[in-house]
Design an enzyme around this catalytic site. Structure first.
Site, mmCIF file in Angstrom:
data_model
loop_
_atom_site.group_PDB
_atom_site.id
_atom_site.type_symbol
_atom_site.label_atom_id
_atom_site.label_comp_id
_atom_site.label_asym_id
_atom_site.label_seq_id
_atom_site.Cartn_x
_atom_site.Cartn_y
_atom_site.Cartn_z
ATOM 1 N N TYR A 47 -0.659 3.148 5.869
ATOM 2 C CA TYR A 47 0.246 3.044 4.714
ATOM 3 C C TYR A 47 1.612 3.690 4.943
ATOM 4 O O TYR A 47 2.462 3.667 4.058
ATOM 5 C CB TYR A 47 -0.438 3.635 3.475
ATOM 6 N N HIS A 69 1.246 -6.508 -0.230
ATOM 7 C CA HIS A 69 0.369 -5.447 0.272
ATOM 8 C C HIS A 69 1.094 -4.726 1.395
ATOM 9 O O HIS A 69 1.661 -5.378 2.289
ATOM 10 C CB HIS A 69 -0.959 -6.017 0.777
HETATM 11 C C1 DQA Z 1 -3.402 -2.515 -0.403
HETATM 12 C C2 DQA Z 1 -4.552 -3.096 0.400
HETATM 13 C C3 DQA Z 1 -5.854 -2.995 -0.367
HETATM 14 O O1 DQA Z 1 -6.915 -3.539 0.396
HETATM 15 C C4 DQA Z 1 -6.163 -1.543 -0.657
HETATM 16 O O2 DQA Z 1 -7.343 -1.449 -1.423
HETATM 17 C C5 DQA Z 1 -5.043 -0.812 -1.305
HETATM 18 C C6 DQA Z 1 -3.680 -1.095 -0.842
HETATM 19 C C7 DQA Z 1 -2.092 -2.512 0.399
HETATM 20 O O3 DQA Z 1 -1.035 -2.345 -0.207
HETATM 21 O O4 DQA Z 1 -2.124 -2.634 1.630
HETATM 22 O O5 DQA Z 1 -5.236 0.047 -2.140
HETATM 23 O O6 DQA Z 1 -3.197 -3.322 -1.547
#
Ligand code: DQA
Length: 146
Positions: free
Chosen positions: A22, A99
């Site tokens: 992230y 995402h």
């Molecule tokens: C997410 C990807 C999802 O699988 C995960 O549960 C998240 C973040 C992303 O931004 O990459 O909480 O949405």
């Protein structure tokens, strides 16, 4: 032009989540960037985040009355929440699914999105810049609308 950005479950603790996935950015840093990008692009944005599915749905309903475009990152709800899907189905304006990580390159269960077919555009795995791309797309689409 008014755009709503709806971040879902666990995105409030973004800075504590795996930085390799992230990027180590916090939600408030992300929202600051989103507001800056919005002003560069000439649109107004309201960012919201919640860990409560019902609240997320309520914000969708609220935005039906004013948003010209919708950017959604529902977090894990993406993969199974038909209630959020039903709420998003109500929009008549472009929806962009964002995402931070590339959910198609992660665990099997993350590869499915119950909202994917509602999205005019999907931006996967581009980190925070994905939100900029989403806003740019909405501005282009809505600006071009008759
Ligand atoms: C997410 C990807 C999802 O699988 C995960 O549960 C998240 C973040 C992303 O931004 O990459 O909480 O949405």
């Amino acid at each position: 032009m008014q755009v709503v950005v709806l971040n879902g479950a666990n995105l409030d603790v973004l800075a504590r989540r795996d930085p390799a996935v992230y990027g180590g950015i916090s939600l408030s840093e992300l929202e600051t960037r989103i507001y800056e990008w919005a002003s560069e692009l000439g649109c107004h944005v309201r960012c919201r985040q919640t860990n409560h599915e019902g609240e997320y749905i309520d914000w969708c309903h609220d935005a039906l009355d004013w948003a010209d475009g919708v950017v959604v990152n529902p977090g894990a709800w993406t993969h199974y929440s038909y209630a959020i899907r039903d709420a998003l189905e109500l929009f008549q304006v472009p929806i962009v699914e964002v995402h931070l990580s590339d959910i198609e390159e992660r665990e099997e269960w993350r590869r499915s999105s119950v909202i994917a077919d509602l999205a005019a555009k999907r931006v996967l795995g581009k980190g925070p810049d994905g939100y900029r791309e989403a806003l740019g797309f909405i501005v282009q689409q809505v600006g071009a609308a008759p």
